[in-house]
Design an enzyme around this catalytic site. Structure first.
Site, short mmCIF file in Angstrom:
data_model
loop_
_atom_site.label_atom_id
_atom_site.label_comp_id
_atom_site.label_asym_id
_atom_site.label_seq_id
_atom_site.Cartn_x
_atom_site.Cartn_y
_atom_site.Cartn_z
N ARG A 1 0.84 -1.21 0.00
CA ARG A 1 0.00 0.00 0.00
C ARG A 1 0.87 1.26 0.00
NH1 ARG A 1 -4.44 0.32 -1.98
NH2 ARG A 1 -5.30 -1.35 -0.70
N HIS B 1 0.52 3.65 -10.68
CA HIS B 1 -0.50 4.08 -9.71
C HIS B 1 0.17 4.77 -8.52
CE1 HIS B 1 -3.56 3.60 -6.63
NE2 HIS B 1 -4.30 2.76 -7.32
N ASP C 1 -12.69 9.35 -7.16
CA ASP C 1 -12.12 8.21 -7.89
C ASP C 1 -12.50 8.39 -9.36
OD1 ASP C 1 -11.10 5.82 -8.70
OD2 ASP C 1 -12.28 4.57 -7.33
N GLU D 1 -2.50 8.84 -11.19
CA GLU D 1 -2.02 7.64 -11.86
C GLU D 1 -1.93 7.87 -13.36
OE1 GLU D 1 -4.78 4.58 -10.46
OE2 GLU D 1 -5.14 5.83 -8.70
C1 BG6 Z 1 -7.55 3.22 -7.92
C2 BG6 Z 1 -8.95 2.87 -8.30
O1 BG6 Z 1 -6.77 3.26 -9.07
O2 BG6 Z 1 -7.03 2.22 -7.05
C3 BG6 Z 1 -9.79 2.73 -7.03
O3 BG6 Z 1 -9.48 3.85 -9.18
C4 BG6 Z 1 -9.17 1.71 -6.09
O4 BG6 Z 1 -11.11 2.36 -7.38
C5 BG6 Z 1 -7.72 2.10 -5.83
O5 BG6 Z 1 -9.89 1.66 -4.88
C6 BG6 Z 1 -6.96 1.14 -4.92
O6 BG6 Z 1 -7.03 -0.16 -5.41
P1 BG6 Z 1 -6.40 -1.37 -4.60
O7 BG6 Z 1 -6.75 -2.61 -5.41
O8 BG6 Z 1 -4.92 -1.14 -4.53
O9 BG6 Z 1 -7.03 -1.34 -3.24
#
Ligand code: BG6
Length: 303
Positions: free
Chosen positions: A75, A171, A215, A275
């Protein structure tokens, strides 16, 4: 010889690039050069940190609750979303954002740029698991160049005889002072799909400010954009090529609490995701034998 010793022998650059084993049996590349410090987890080729020497605060955010474990997405930092962005288009049981971010990658090249920045190139290991999710002949490569700027190049090559289509994103979670004091500029007038409202279309009016969960996938935009941070008094410029979508995301309180790894209780306030992507109608068709390259470069400056 253990794997980090081998990596250090083959790809280490004395005092500038080294490899270290961390939790969960994972390995991290650590960069420390005249311009910046940075680190990247070999699982997922996941950039975890980048801080140019000119900056008192890191430019990349990593959650204090981030878990380094085999097969688990980290994360924060820069997850590589590939070969699809978001949910899989036809099979919801497939992992969100593809498999590249949780696959093991191997280092294939390293070096020092003429200006002293450090370069590292990796590609994911293929396995029965990745072939089951992506039955196409392809080659993916990520090059990261960490210096006063941070540049990432994601190359998709179609090594087969039939065309395929991908969606993708670098991302990145940027470190900001507080979400209430941050804006994203450069997307005024762009069309977007709002995922919070179930993919409602909209057009961006001026600069983006945040007052709740956001989002949005901005489509058909090659524009440079920037995170403007009134609290840290800095601007992070995001220049790109080979990308026609930009995703802007903050989970806000409820979703961050549900997610559970955003740095409890309010770590989510110190980050915003911008992103560099190709998503929705900007999916990229990669013809047999062809290559597609997505490039992004970040630069932090006083504001
Ligand atoms: C973003 C999406 O790119 O990533 C969101 O647009 C999503 O909808 C977020 O919640 C995080 O995704 P993840 O799979 O890493 O929890």
């Amino acid at each position: 010889m253990d794997s980090t010793e081998k990596l250090n022998r083959q790809f280490g650059i004395g005092g500038q690039l080294g490899f270290r084993a961390v939790d969960g049996g994972l390995v991290v590349a650590e960069i420390n050069n005249a311009h910046a410090t940075a680190s990247l987890c070999l699982q997922g080729a996941h950039l975890m940190a980048w801080q140019p020497r000119s900056q008192a605060v890191p430019v990349i955010w990593l959650s204090r609750d981030a878990v380094l474990a085999s097969g688990k997405a980290i994360r924060g930092g820069t997850p590589v979303c590939w070969p699809w962005f978001g949910a899989h288009v036809s099979d919801p049981s497939f992992p969100a954002h593809g498999f590249a971010r949780t696959a093991p990658w191997r280092v294939i090249e390293s070096g020092s740029e003429p200006d002293g920045a450090t370069r590292l190139t990796l590609c994911p290991e293929e396995s029965d698991k990745t072939r089951a999710l992506w039955p196409h002949d392809s080659r993916l490569e990520l090059t990261v160049i960490a210096g006063e700027t941070l540049r990432m190049e994601l190359v998709t090559e179609n090594t087969g005889i039939t065309d395929f289509e991908i969606t993708e994103a670098l991302h990145t979670y940027f470190r900001i002072g507080d979400i209430g004091a941050a804006r994203v500029g450069g997307l005024a007038g762009c069309d977007y799909r709002d995922k919070v409202g179930g993919s409602t279309p909209g057009k961006q009016d001026g600069t983006i400010r945040f007052t709740g969960e956001t989002d949005r996938v901005y489509v058909n935009t090659a524009a440079e954009c920037a995170v403007e941070d009134d609290m840290l008094k800095r601007r992070i410029r995001i220049a790109k090529s080979g990308s026609l979508s930009t995703v802007v995301w903050t989970p806000w309180t409820e979703k961050a609490n549900r997610m559970g790894d955003m740095g409890q209780p309010d770590g989510w306030r110190e980050t915003v995701c911008v992103e560099t992507a190709n998503a929705l109608e900007n999916a990229v068709k990669v013809a047999a034998g062809a290559r597609h390259t997505l490039i992004v470069e970040y630069r932090a400056e006083p504001m």
